[in-house]
Design an enzyme around this catalytic site. Structure first.
Site, PDB file in Angstrom:
ATOM      1  N   THR A  57       0.876  -1.186   0.000  1.00  0.00           N
ATOM      2  CA  THR A  57       0.000   0.000   0.000  1.00  0.00           C
ATOM      3  C   THR A  57       0.904   1.223   0.000  1.00  0.00           C
ATOM      4  OG1 THR A  57      -0.063   0.111   2.387  1.00  0.00           O
ATOM      5  CG2 THR A  57      -1.788  -1.177   1.334  1.00  0.00           C
ATOM      6  N   GLU A 117      -5.867  -3.933  -0.309  1.00  0.00           N
ATOM      7  CA  GLU A 117      -6.185  -5.024   0.621  1.00  0.00           C
ATOM      8  C   GLU A 117      -7.327  -5.913   0.122  1.00  0.00           C
ATOM      9  OE1 GLU A 117      -5.467  -1.942   1.396  1.00  0.00           O
ATOM     10  OE2 GLU A 117      -4.419  -1.764   3.307  1.00  0.00           O
ATOM     11  N   LYS A 131     -15.183  17.110  10.904  1.00  0.00           N
ATOM     12  CA  LYS A 131     -16.111  17.046  12.043  1.00  0.00           C
ATOM     13  C   LYS A 131     -16.426  18.457  12.508  1.00  0.00           C
ATOM     14  CE  LYS A 131     -14.375  12.603  13.564  1.00  0.00           C
ATOM     15  NZ  LYS A 131     -12.924  12.457  13.589  1.00  0.00           N
ATOM     16  N   TRP A 184     -20.633  15.158  10.967  1.00  0.00           N
ATOM     17  CA  TRP A 184     -19.692  14.899   9.885  1.00  0.00           C
ATOM     18  C   TRP A 184     -20.153  15.552   8.582  1.00  0.00           C
ATOM     19  CZ3 TRP A 184     -18.290   8.965  10.383  1.00  0.00           C
ATOM     20  CH2 TRP A 184     -17.638   8.787  11.603  1.00  0.00           C
TER      21      TRP A 184
END
Ligand code: ADP
Length: 545
Positions: free
Chosen positions: A186, A331, A444, A449
């Protein structure tokens, strides 16, 4: 009682064997770094992959040894995909856009025994060669006429010499399908890069699922152009899918600009292409400037980052190219969800269908997903409630290579292990998942959110805006507020006030960015994504001063 069916290990080599046997004269076309167009067939590719396997064995490569590649999408890279994995060794594709220090770290961590590279990356190889302790030789992917002179690299071999000096008489070995075939790190925007080690079984299952009609819908009637690099999650599995279905393959090499891609798409009559939004932006820009259209392209899969609705509409409405919006990650091998329509969507208005397509899509069979709150409780599939996205399935990572970073899985009340994606998402009643943010990018504001992706999608639909990123800026009252960082199109004029006015009526008032900062160019990471952490470092305090 067991079933009475034949057992056959699911091995990557079986894909190229199938392609040779059933689609032997189907073409693989590549734009080479040497500058010309190269074309040959699956039969040729299989023969050279066998020669390569013999060459690797002669070099002393053993099963499970890691062999690195630093290469563009091209036929030699394809041969390495099959030659290395097919013989039981592990192909380690390295992203050349990473920093040289990171590449040296990865090569060392993987303990690569040999490293194959395209000539473009010679300066990079020179810079790291002395630091790669496990690498016995570097192999330039070219012929003897193009070999670099006086490179200063202690052990430098020539790819074509290796192939020519090796017999094509090679029988792919049979072994356990759980054997590792490919290693992919990654990009490591936080902490050290982590290696994801795919198995032959996981890769084959992923290939089957990816080829399905409601996934990439690939067939022997397709001409497939993977723009997404073979060094980034196996070009989303397309080098495997193409072999499984017998599609003609077209590799763009280093020519990723709009003009080069368009030329190849047209000359080779490509029907299906895959890439990240930034690459398609270049292609669409070229089409607009030159007043061109596509004559054969039917579908494109867009993923890796959110596909803005404006791009989706342009492809579909202006050029008649169907967009498949997909979500995945290293992944996940990488395919997780894809936005293909259900029957009832077909009768929807264009606008409504576009809204569904803008979501990241529904899970392909094999991937199980859920969204959870901070306590791990599953949230409703109502298309509104957002939470952390967890996934599991036979091509989802269980652990990182050498246990880097510890066990990543979350164990639920039923003792099932789930991989936490780090993405924040909603899932609607039809099972369509929509990413609102990466957890580290979420804004936030006063405990609520705000989705940065929604704001970015609106900004890039403005005719004067070429790119946009919305970040959390610190705020004395609300903790964080959205700050829009934008890049204007060349010669376009727009003021902060005009841009903010464009948002009115499109989002809730409290989602409105507090300010706009115009910059010259977006900082981009190695996988074509905006580096929001750099923007936060630069502009995180913008609203405090
Ligand atoms: P990296 O190494 O940068 O993590 P990946 O390709 O594995 O590279 O990145 C996976 C992440 O990219 C996902 O977790 C998600 O945040 C983002 N991503 C991928 N596809 C999409 C998409 N269609 N829409 C929004 N975000 C996406």
């Amino acid at each position: 009682m067991n079933g009475l069916m034949l057992q056959k290990q699911l091995l990557v080599s079986s894909l190229i064997v199938h392609a040779d046997r059933h689609h032997g004269d189907t073409e693989i076309v590549s734009r080479r770094v040497e500058g010309d167009i190269h074309r040959y067939t699956y039969r040729d590719c299989h023969r050279r992959a066998r020669q390569l396997a013999n060459a690797l064995a002669n070099l002393g490569v053993q099963p499970s040894d890691r062999v690195g590649t630093l290469a563009w999408n091209g036929y030699r890279h394809m041969e390495l995909y099959y030659g290395i994995s097919g013989m039981g060794a592990v192909m380690h594709t390295i992203n050349p856009r990473l920093h040289a220090d990171q590449i040296a770290y990865i090569v060392d961590h993987a303990e690569d025994q040999y490293l194959f590279f395209d000539l473009t990356f010679l300066p990079l190889v020179k810079a790291i060669a002395g630091r790669c302790k496990t690498v016995k030789a570097f192999i330039a992917m070219t012929d003897s006429a193009h070999m670099p002179q006086d490179s200063g690299i202690a052990c430098l071999l020539c790819y074509e010499d290796l192939i020519e000096g090796s017999s094509s008489n090679y029988a792919w070995p049979n072994f356990d399908e759980d054997t590792a075939c490919t290693l992919c790190y990654t990009s490591g925007t936080t902490g050290n890069p982590k290696g994801v080690l795919y198995s032959h079984r996981s890769s084959l299952l992923h290939t089957w699922a990816a080829a399905l009609p409601d996934a990439l819908n690939c067939s022997a009637r397709d001409v497939v152009l993977p723009v997404v690099p073979m060094f980034h999650v196996n070009a989303w599995g397309l080098p495997y899918v193409a072999c499984m279905v017998g599609a003609k393959l077209v590799f763009p090499g280093a020519g990723l600009d709009g003009r080069s891609l368009y030329e190849l798409l047209e000359a080779e009559q490509v029907t299906f292409a895959a890439g990240v939004p930034t690459v398609w932006q270049g292609l669409l820009g070229h089409l607009e400037r030159e007043g061109r259209t596509f004559s054969t392209l039917k579908r494109t899969v867009i993923g890796g980052a959110a596909c803005p609705p404006a791009m989706l509409q342009k492809f579909q409405d202006s050029y008649g190219v169907e967009v498949l919006h997909a979500w995945g990650m290293t992944e996940l091998s990488p395919l997780g969800t894809i936005g293909t329509m259900k029957y009832r969507h077909l009768t929807m208005s264009r606008e409504k269908r576009c809204a569904v397509q803008s979501k990241q899509g529904r899970a392909v069979f094999g991937v199980d997903m859920k969204v959870v709150d901070a306590n791990g409780q599953e949230l409703p599939w109502d298309g509104v409630t957002s939470g952390e996205l967890l996934v599991r399935g036979p091509w989802v990572v269980r652990n990182y290579f050498r246990n880097e970073g510890g066990n990543p899985l979350r164990i639920d009340a039923d003792a099932h292990g789930w991989f936490p994606t780090g993405d924040i998402a909603t899932i609607d009643a039809d099972g369509f998942m929509q990413i609102t943010d990466r957890s580290k990018d979420v804004i936030k504001s006063g405990g609520e959110w705000i989705s940065s992706i929604d704001i970015e999608n609106i900004a890039v639909a403005h005719p004067a805006i070429a790119g946009a990123a919305c970040i959390a800026a610190r705020h004395p009252k609300w903790d964080e507020r959205p700050l829009l960082v934008a890049v204007k199109r060349p010669d376009a004029r727009v003021t902060t006030g005009e841009l903010l006015a464009y948002f009115e009526g499109k989002i809730a008032k409290w989602w409105m960015p507090d300010a706009v900062v115009f910059i010259e160019a977006m900082p981009m990471g190695a996988t074509g994504k905006v580096l929001k952490n750099q923007l936060r470092e630069a502009f995180g305090d913008y609203l405090l001063v």
